[in-house]
Design an enzyme around this catalytic site. Structure first.
Site, mmCIF file in Angstrom:
data_model
loop_
_atom_site.group_PDB
_atom_site.id
_atom_site.type_symbol
_atom_site.label_atom_id
_atom_site.label_comp_id
_atom_site.label_asym_id
_atom_site.label_seq_id
_atom_site.Cartn_x
_atom_site.Cartn_y
_atom_site.Cartn_z
ATOM 1 C CG ASP A 21 -19.822 99.768 -111.611
ATOM 2 O OD1 ASP A 21 -20.369 99.149 -110.676
ATOM 3 O OD2 ASP A 21 -20.461 100.310 -112.528
ATOM 4 C CG ASP A 45 -29.200 98.645 -101.941
ATOM 5 O OD1 ASP A 45 -29.460 97.692 -102.694
ATOM 6 O OD2 ASP A 45 -29.865 98.921 -100.914
ATOM 7 C CB SER A 132 -20.445 100.332 -93.088
ATOM 8 O OG SER A 132 -21.526 99.525 -92.662
HETATM 9 P P1 ADP Z 1 -23.303 102.004 -97.051
HETATM 10 O O1 ADP Z 1 -24.731 102.451 -96.890
HETATM 11 O O2 ADP Z 1 -23.069 100.596 -96.555
HETATM 12 O O3 ADP Z 1 -22.331 102.991 -96.504
HETATM 13 P P2 ADP Z 1 -22.837 102.926 -99.814
HETATM 14 O O4 ADP Z 1 -23.344 102.270 -101.054
HETATM 15 O O5 ADP Z 1 -23.356 104.267 -99.472
HETATM 16 O O6 ADP Z 1 -23.095 101.847 -98.643
HETATM 17 O O7 ADP Z 1 -21.256 103.011 -99.879
HETATM 18 C C1 ADP Z 1 -20.397 101.907 -99.718
HETATM 19 C C2 ADP Z 1 -19.227 102.033 -100.669
HETATM 20 O O8 ADP Z 1 -19.629 101.614 -101.979
HETATM 21 C C3 ADP Z 1 -18.693 103.465 -100.852
HETATM 22 O O9 ADP Z 1 -17.270 103.407 -100.846
HETATM 23 C C4 ADP Z 1 -19.202 103.852 -102.236
HETATM 24 O O10 ADP Z 1 -18.350 104.775 -102.875
HETATM 25 C C5 ADP Z 1 -19.118 102.509 -102.933
HETATM 26 N N1 ADP Z 1 -19.847 102.350 -104.199
HETATM 27 C C6 ADP Z 1 -20.868 103.075 -104.716
HETATM 28 N N2 ADP Z 1 -21.227 102.583 -105.919
HETATM 29 C C7 ADP Z 1 -20.402 101.530 -106.183
HETATM 30 C C8 ADP Z 1 -20.238 100.615 -107.251
HETATM 31 N N3 ADP Z 1 -21.014 100.657 -108.355
HETATM 32 N N4 ADP Z 1 -19.272 99.644 -107.160
HETATM 33 C C9 ADP Z 1 -18.480 99.574 -106.070
HETATM 34 N N5 ADP Z 1 -18.589 100.393 -105.018
HETATM 35 C C10 ADP Z 1 -19.526 101.365 -105.071
#
Ligand code: ADP
Length: 187
Positions: A21, A45, A132
């Protein structure tokens, strides 16, 4: 260059892959895969704004009122609020439309602009999520290749003070794809 499958050293900088995370990372800065509104959202985000508290959103609001929405491929920096990281770099990756809409160059730009900003701030460590490849639908193998190649290319200039670059991959599938690509790149 040394390699492992989850590590690659280039000059004085080490690139490391970890599964976890990103909001828990204690690097100088963590990167947020934001959207152009900078007003938060789902995925990483949402997690960053929840963990970092309202000062991050306040600064994002000020940035948008000064300079407008953030274009895809660009990056801005705010405080890290309540996070362990001192700063958050917010960048906007491209939405995947099939690959013929400039996605690769925009994704590369999101990483490059983030690295430039961290270098301008003289930061020593940075953590990236897989930009992304969640809601924006970018295929993980293609995105991983661009992410890693962009970082390696940036480091070849030798002008950055960054010593540690982490990719913090949330799920094991994404982690393993990045690991395979890093091994290929090191070979
Ligand atoms: P985007 O809109 O750019 O695709 P997302 O947040 O939907 O961004 O996903 C981007 C990546 O971040 C995905 O692999 C998702 O699983 C991951 N992700 C989600 N939460 C976390 C977190 N707390 N730490 C790291 N990666 C995360």
């Amino acid at each position: 260059m040394s390699s492992g499958g989850n590590e690659l050293a280039i000059g004085k900088t080490r690139i490391s892959l970890i599964q976890g995370d990103i909001t828990k990372q204690a690097t100088d800065v963590i990167v947020n895969a934001a959207n152009s509104s900078l007003m938060g959202g789902g995925g990483v985000d949402g997690a960053i704004h929840r963990a970092g508290g309202p000062t991050i959103l306040d600064e994002c609001r000020q940035i948008v009122s000064r300079t407008g929405r953030l274009d895809t491929g660009k990056a801005v920096i705010t405080t890290g609020g309540d996070l362990k990281a001192k700063y958050v770099i917010h960048t906007v990756g491209p939405v995947w439309h099939g690959g013929n809409s400039g996605e690769a160059e925009l994704l590369s730009s999101a990483y490059r602009e983030s690295l430039k900003l961290a270098t301008d701030y003289k930061l020593k460590s940075i953590s990236f999520p897989s930009i992304s490849t969640g809601a924006y639908g970018y295929p993980v193998p293609e995105a991983a290749e661009i992410a890693l190649e962009t970082v390696v290319e940036f480091l070849r200039d030798g002008l950055t003070l960054l010593q540690e670059i982490f990719f913090v991959l949330y799920d094991s599938g994404t982690y393993h794809v990045y690991s395979t690509k890093l091994t290929e790149l090191a070979g």
